[in-house]
Motif scaffolding. Structure first.
Motif, PDB file in Angstrom:
ATOM      1  N   ASN A 130       0.876  -1.247   0.099  1.00  8.88           N
ATOM      2  CA  ASN A 130       0.181  -0.023   0.053  1.00  8.88           C
ATOM      3  C   ASN A 130       0.944   1.311  -0.029  1.00  8.88           C
ATOM      4  O   ASN A 130       0.215   2.464  -0.408  1.00  8.88           O
ATOM      5  CB  ASN A 130      -1.074  -0.061   1.130  1.00  8.88           C
ATOM      6  CG  ASN A 130      -2.080  -1.088   1.158  1.00  8.88           C
ATOM      7  OD1 ASN A 130      -2.837  -1.286   0.146  1.00  8.88           O
ATOM      8  ND2 ASN A 130      -2.158  -1.747   2.013  1.00  8.88           N
ATOM      9  N   CYS A 144     -14.395   9.908   0.761  1.00 10.37           N
ATOM     10  CA  CYS A 144     -13.418   9.770   2.170  1.00 10.37           C
ATOM     11  C   CYS A 144     -14.275  10.167   3.389  1.00 10.37           C
ATOM     12  O   CYS A 144     -14.762  11.026   3.275  1.00 10.37           O
ATOM     13  CB  CYS A 144     -12.416  10.699   2.002  1.00 10.37           C
ATOM     14  SG  CYS A 144     -11.433  10.301   0.374  1.00 10.37           S
ATOM     15  N   ILE A 162     -11.388   5.306   2.383  1.00 13.45           N
ATOM     16  CA  ILE A 162     -11.575   5.978   1.209  1.00 13.45           C
ATOM     17  C   ILE A 162     -12.101   4.708   0.294  1.00 13.45           C
ATOM     18  O   ILE A 162     -11.806   3.595   0.158  1.00 13.45           O
ATOM     19  CB  ILE A 162     -10.070   6.045   0.650  1.00 13.45           C
ATOM     20  CG1 ILE A 162      -9.090   7.199   1.513  1.00 13.45           C
ATOM     21  CG2 ILE A 162      -9.921   6.699  -1.050  1.00 13.45           C
ATOM     22  CD1 ILE A 162      -8.519   6.519   2.563  1.00 13.45           C
ATOM     23  N   ILE A 205     -10.031   1.368   1.116  1.00 10.26           N
ATOM     24  CA  ILE A 205      -8.570   1.612   1.671  1.00 10.26           C
ATOM     25  C   ILE A 205      -8.951   2.020   3.248  1.00 10.26           C
ATOM     26  O   ILE A 205      -9.584   3.092   3.247  1.00 10.26           O
ATOM     27  CB  ILE A 205      -7.607   2.282   1.095  1.00 10.26           C
ATOM     28  CG1 ILE A 205      -7.302   1.508  -0.235  1.00 10.26           C
ATOM     29  CG2 ILE A 205      -6.490   2.711   2.080  1.00 10.26           C
ATOM     30  CD1 ILE A 205      -5.996   2.096  -0.958  1.00 10.26           C
ATOM     31  N   ILE A 249      -7.293   3.705   6.558  1.00 14.11           N
ATOM     32  CA  ILE A 249      -6.070   4.069   7.193  1.00 14.11           C
ATOM     33  C   ILE A 249      -6.116   4.264   8.427  1.00 14.11           C
ATOM     34  O   ILE A 249      -7.043   4.993   9.124  1.00 14.11           O
ATOM     35  CB  ILE A 249      -5.624   5.569   6.450  1.00 14.11           C
ATOM     36  CG1 ILE A 249      -5.601   5.532   5.001  1.00 14.11           C
ATOM     37  CG2 ILE A 249      -4.357   6.340   7.073  1.00 14.11           C
ATOM     38  CD1 ILE A 249      -4.666   4.964   4.393  1.00 14.11           C
ATOM     39  N   THR A 267      -6.201   8.490  -1.610  1.00 13.16           N
ATOM     40  CA  THR A 267      -5.562   7.634  -0.680  1.00 13.16           C
ATOM     41  C   THR A 267      -4.375   8.351  -0.177  1.00 13.16           C
ATOM     42  O   THR A 267      -3.884   8.473   1.026  1.00 13.16           O
ATOM     43  CB  THR A 267      -5.591   6.120  -1.060  1.00 13.16           C
ATOM     44  OG1 THR A 267      -6.432   5.834  -1.492  1.00 13.16           O
ATOM     45  CG2 THR A 267      -4.462   5.323  -0.158  1.00 13.16           C
ATOM     46  N   ALA A 277      -2.307   0.556   6.708  1.00 14.61           N
ATOM     47  CA  ALA A 277      -3.321   0.658   5.824  1.00 14.61           C
ATOM     48  C   ALA A 277      -3.725  -0.989   5.478  1.00 14.61           C
ATOM     49  O   ALA A 277      -3.139  -1.640   5.377  1.00 14.61           O
ATOM     50  CB  ALA A 277      -3.057   1.309   4.568  1.00 14.61           C
ATOM     51  N   HIS A 312      -6.430  -2.487   2.079  1.00 17.58           N
ATOM     52  CA  HIS A 312      -6.986  -2.577   1.157  1.00 17.58           C
ATOM     53  C   HIS A 312      -7.614  -3.678   0.840  1.00 17.58           C
ATOM     54  O   HIS A 312      -7.103  -4.750   0.725  1.00 17.58           O
ATOM     55  CB  HIS A 312      -5.917  -2.473  -0.131  1.00 17.58           C
ATOM     56  CG  HIS A 312      -6.234  -1.865  -1.205  1.00 17.58           C
ATOM     57  ND1 HIS A 312      -5.429  -1.923  -2.359  1.00 17.58           N
ATOM     58  CD2 HIS A 312      -7.278  -1.576  -1.771  1.00 17.58           C
ATOM     59  CE1 HIS A 312      -5.975  -1.565  -3.463  1.00 17.58           C
ATOM     60  NE2 HIS A 312      -7.204  -1.509  -3.206  1.00 17.58           N
TER      61      HIS A 312
END
Length: 271
Positions: free
Chosen positions: A3, A166, A174, A181, A183, A219, A264, A266
């Motif tokens: 990522n 987001c 996101i 994704i 975070i 992202t 992160a 994904h």
């Protein structure tokens, strides 16, 4: 795929290209926004008068619209800018500060959404309100709900608007049509510094200015702000020094920082 790799690549390119980012933004945070953009490697411009809006948008690599301190004159400029950006293919991000707290905000946001933002970024309360324009439980522009609680609405908003969505919070999300994704960086002290959500939107605008994949740009913007805030916290003794160290951290953010500290996840999804 790691990522960190696309974020590192975009940050390197951003510092080389120095995209011009046009901000029609919150008067409370305008100076902070400009400083953060300069620190990350972009070039900010703050033009609000509708007599010059189209010319500035035409020169810019991306547009950031933040309705934090909305007035009718500023709203008119935002609508002109967003329409022109959409017409000429300039990517733009909408930050719906305080969505749901007044009729004026909701009306302005309804009109802005019709102009096809590339990215929408807000806290959980703002994303929930933006989806249906109902009054939500909020405290000014602060979210009173978790980012996870807004995930379903965020997915639905993405599907409805065809924009990257987001959601900022303890975990940042996101959302694209097929991917999410998460975070897991940042620090709770960041909520004590005015307008760091606005800063996240501005950084997304900087990466959108590279004119590449909007999902990757969103992202990178979210990750760089959350990661910088977390790293700055370790040097800070309170909110004031957190802000001070945040700019320095953005300026010095390195490949090593991203590889060693990015948290992160994904994954693909179907709605």
């Amino acid at each position: 795929m790691d990522n960190a790799i696309p974020i590192i690549q975009q940050l390197h390119e951003l510092r080389s290209v120095r995209p011009l980012v046009h901000n029609i933004t919150n008067m409370v945070v305008m100076n902070n926004t400009a400083n953060a953009l300069l620190a990350i490697g972009a070039s900010p411009v703050m033009a609000h008068d509708k007599q010059e809006i189209k010319e500035v948008v035409s020169l810019s690599n991306a547009l950031v619209i933040n309705i934090g301190t909305i007035s009718q004159d500023v709203a008119d400029s935002m609508l002109i800018a967003a329409e022109h950006a959409s017409n000429i293919g300039c990517p733009w991000i909408l930050d719906p500060v305080g969505a749901g707290i007044s009729t004026l905000r909701n009306e302005v946001l309804e009109n802005l959404l019709k102009l096809q933002p590339t990215v929408i970024r807000g806290n959980a309360s703002e994303i929930n309100a933006l989806y249906n324009f109902e009054q939500v439980s909020s405290k000014g522009v602060d979210s009173t709900t978790s980012s996870l609680s807004a995930l379903a609405r965020g997915k639905a908003l993405q599907k409805k608007q065809k924009a990257i969505v987001c959601i900022s919070g303890e975990v940042d999300y996101i959302i694209s049509e097929t991917e999410i994704i998460e975070i897991h960086n940042g620090n709770p002290m960041m909520t004590l510094v005015t307008g760091l959500g606005c800063t996240s939107s501005a950084l997304i605008g900087a990466f959108l200015g590279l004119r590449q994949d909007p999902f990757a740009a969103a992202t990178a913007g979210v990750a760089c702000l959350s990661l910088a805030g977390e790293l700055a916290y370790h040097k800070a003794i309170g909110p004031g020094t957190l802000q001070l160290h945040l700019y320095d951290t953005l300026y010095n953010l390195s490949e090593e920082d991203i590889r060693n500290n990015l948290k992160a996840k994904h994954y693909a999804y179907t709605f």
